[in-house]
Structures are given as C-alpha cells and as structure tokens.
Design an enzyme around this catalytic site. Sequence first.
Site, PDB file in Angstrom:
ATOM      1  CD1 TRP A 116      -2.431  -2.201   1.539  1.00 30.55           C
ATOM      2  CD2 TRP A 116      -2.940  -0.919  -0.258  1.00 30.55           C
ATOM      3  NE1 TRP A 116      -3.285  -2.731   0.950  1.00 30.55           N
ATOM      4  CE2 TRP A 116      -3.735  -1.919  -0.218  1.00 30.55           C
ATOM      5  CE3 TRP A 116      -3.454   0.026  -1.319  1.00 30.55           C
ATOM      6  CZ2 TRP A 116      -4.936  -2.380  -0.970  1.00 30.55           C
ATOM      7  CZ3 TRP A 116      -4.274  -0.432  -2.162  1.00 30.55           C
ATOM      8  CH2 TRP A 116      -5.198  -1.430  -2.122  1.00 30.55           C
ATOM      9  CG  ASP A 185      -3.289   4.111   4.091  1.00 31.05           C
ATOM     10  OD1 ASP A 185      -4.328   4.207   4.519  1.00 31.05           O
ATOM     11  OD2 ASP A 185      -2.749   3.496   2.829  1.00 31.05           O
ATOM     12  CE  LYS A 209      -8.708  -1.864   4.272  1.00 26.13           C
ATOM     13  NZ  LYS A 209      -8.787  -3.204   3.718  1.00 26.13           N
TER      14      LYS A 209
HETATM   15  N1  PMP Z   1      -4.572   1.722   2.068  1.00 22.19           N
HETATM   16  C1  PMP Z   1      -4.467   0.447   2.870  1.00 22.19           C
HETATM   17  C2  PMP Z   1      -3.647   0.277   3.877  1.00 22.19           C
HETATM   18  C3  PMP Z   1      -5.480  -0.553   2.323  1.00 22.19           C
HETATM   19  O1  PMP Z   1      -5.608  -1.538   3.093  1.00 22.19           O
HETATM   20  C4  PMP Z   1      -6.226  -0.146   1.384  1.00 22.19           C
HETATM   21  C5  PMP Z   1      -7.327  -1.198   0.921  1.00 22.19           C
HETATM   22  N2  PMP Z   1      -7.176  -2.496   1.375  1.00 22.19           N
HETATM   23  C6  PMP Z   1      -5.961   0.949   0.720  1.00 22.19           C
HETATM   24  C7  PMP Z   1      -5.097   2.030   1.143  1.00 22.19           C
HETATM   25  C8  PMP Z   1      -6.720   1.392  -0.582  1.00 22.19           C
HETATM   26  O2  PMP Z   1      -8.089   1.609  -0.235  1.00 22.19           O
HETATM   27  P1  PMP Z   1      -9.608   1.888  -0.924  1.00 22.19           P
HETATM   28  O3  PMP Z   1     -10.007   0.525  -1.432  1.00 22.19           O
HETATM   29  O4  PMP Z   1     -10.590   2.347   0.012  1.00 22.19           O
HETATM   30  O5  PMP Z   1      -9.377   2.858  -2.045  1.00 22.19           O
END
Ligand code: PMP
Length: 373
Positions: A116, A185, A209
């Site tokens: 991520w 994040d 989550k």
């Molecule tokens: N950052 C992290 C740490 C994530 O776990 C996720 C999604 N699993 C995201 C960003 C992306 O999130 P989204 O699908 O809401 O764009």
Amino acid sequence: MRMAPLLGGRGHRRVTRAHNFCAGPAALPKSVLEHAQAELLNWSGRGASVMEVSHRSPAFLEVASQAEATLRRLLGITDDYAVLFLQGGASLQFAAVPLNLSAVGQSVDQAVTGQWSKKALLEGQRFGPVNIAATSEASNFTTVPPQEAWQLDADAAYLHYCPNETIGGLEFGFVPQVEVPLVADMSSTILSRPIDVQQYGVIYAGAQKNIGPAGLCLVIVHHELLGHARAETPAMLNWQTAANNDSMYNTPPTFALYLTGLVFQWLEKLGGLEEMAAINRRKASKLYRVIDESNFYGNPVDPISRSLMNVPFTLADDRFDSIFLREAEQAGLLNLKGHRSVGGMRASLYNAVEEASVDALCDFMQDFEQRQG
Ligand code: PMP
C-alpha cells in the site's frame, strides 16, 4: 458448520453468521446490522429509509454531526483538526495528499514498507519528486526499518507512511518523529487502539475495515494544513472544499455515513478504544501463539512488527492450501485466502471480528495440523 445462529430477516427467519476474516470490506458488528435492519424501511418514523431522505435535511445533518462528534470523542480529536468524510477510498487520497500539501516541484518523503505504501509512492510520483526515506523491500516487506536508518529530506513537504500494511501484515511499533507534517494511511489500523492524533498532520482511512461500509474515506486534517492546495486541484480533491461544506459539497454516501455513525456508537458503548485494544491484543496473540507453537504454520514478519489486524500465515506446504480453505469454509470460517500478491492465508482480525471467531479459527487450525501435519 460452527456458525452462530441468530434471529433476523423477515418473520424472524433464522440466519447464520459466518466467522468472517475478510481484509475488507470486512465484518461489521452484528448489533449494528440488526439496528439498521430494524429501521431500514421506516427510519426514525419517517416512513422512508435513511437512504431516501435529503442529505441536507435536518434529520440527516444530525446523523452526520453525531457521527463526527462520536468519532472525535473516541479518538480525542481536538478542534485543531477538521474531520472529513470523503469518497474515492483511501486510493484517491494517494493523489489528494500531494495536491493539498506540496507545491509544484516540491519534494516529499515516503516510507515504503509494503504494497500500500508502494502504491502511494507510485501515485505520489505523478505529482512531483518523492524521496524514499526508508524501504524494506529488500526483506520482502517483513520488517520496518528503524528510524535511525531513515534518509529524510529536510525540504520535504511532508512524510507519508502506512502504519499498518494490510497485505503484508506489518505494523509500525513507533510513530515516526519528523519536523514536517506526518501523513498516515491508517486504513487498516484506525480505531483498533487509542492514538495520539496530535502527532499527525493528516490521518486518512478507507472505511471498509474498522469504520463502516465501503464508500467513505475518513480524513482527519490539521486546520493549518488546509488552504494550501495547488491551484489546479479539483474541488472534490481539495480538503478545504469538504471542510467548508461539512463534507457535503456534493451528495455524500448517506447510507455508509449513517452506518458508520452506528459503528462509532457501538465502539463507544463497548468501552472505547482502550477496551477495543485489549480485545484486539488478545485476539491477535491467540492466533500468533497457534502459529508460533506449530511446525506447520509460519508467519514471515519480524515479531516486533507484527500486525494486530492482519495476520498472514503460510502452511508447511502450499499443496495444503486449497484443502485448508475448503475445510475452513465448511467450518464457517470465511475469507482466509491470502492476498493474490503473496499467497498463503491471511486472517484479518478487525474490531467486529469477535474473539469467539478467533477461537474457532485457532481450534480449526490446530485440528487441521494434527490431521495433515
Ligand atoms: N491503504 C491501505 C492500507 C489499504 O488496506 C487499502 C485497501 N485495502 C487501501 C489503502 C486502498 O483503499 P481503498 O480501496 O479504499 O481505495
């Protein structure tokens, strides 16, 4: 099948709830779903659902302001910070962060500790130079580089990092100490424990989550960081637009916001984040113990950087994977398949995953090991 029966649905049909270890969209608290179900057709005596009223009606504005107030109490967010409920998921914030915080050509710092933060890096590079202040790619993202080894850029607009990597199951045991605004994040760790919001310039998190259903992204931003977006920043990506309009510049995802407010109330009723953290620590330590005490299961992450929320694990031989998943599903243990980029298994233990579900998983894993190991 070891699923807990409960009453629900039309005419009190019996429905079963699985033990759900999905990484996101993740399990939601059963009582929240029941509450929403009970008032789905007739919300607050209006003869309409919460999805069918104006987002600008006083009743809905109250839902939104209550959600924000409860969140502020839970996390101890002071008036120095704006709380925004946006769309586009955490992924859109990968672009919003540089657009709001860095000038054209200005460099930014990024720690890369998993898939991520790497995605955030790649998106950030569209907007200007990104200095990789730290990376653990050489260890296949199984460690967090100690801060003494980081190479910070003194002129960076901010440092961006991901305190909990959802895919690798890697979690920071410290908050980076920097002179520039710290941007986190927190998609897969927010509300799992208390945090000191004052240490951050910006915190953001996709909702699906620990917050609520997919469709919302929470942004907590210090007021001093508002109002500096690049001129070309689209209104929908400019945090100032949302802050000026109580997150209602356009139509927000009203049902997601309503359900999110219920999740925040549920957390508060449970005892808040100290209590939640104690439960989460217990859940994670039970599962890591089963992994560590066996010769059959393994977890590659440096023990001091193991995630409380996402526990990846491998089986002694990947030819057991499909049978493990099939039998787990038959036992009512769902969504244990690891992320496609790393394979193996992953159990996500977010707030709404009950301790009894972790117990059921541990029992199943020990039994499976005895039969196959
Ligand atoms: N950052 C992290 C740490 C994530 O776990 C996720 C999604 N699993 C995201 C960003 C992306 O999130 P989204 O699908 O809401 O764009």
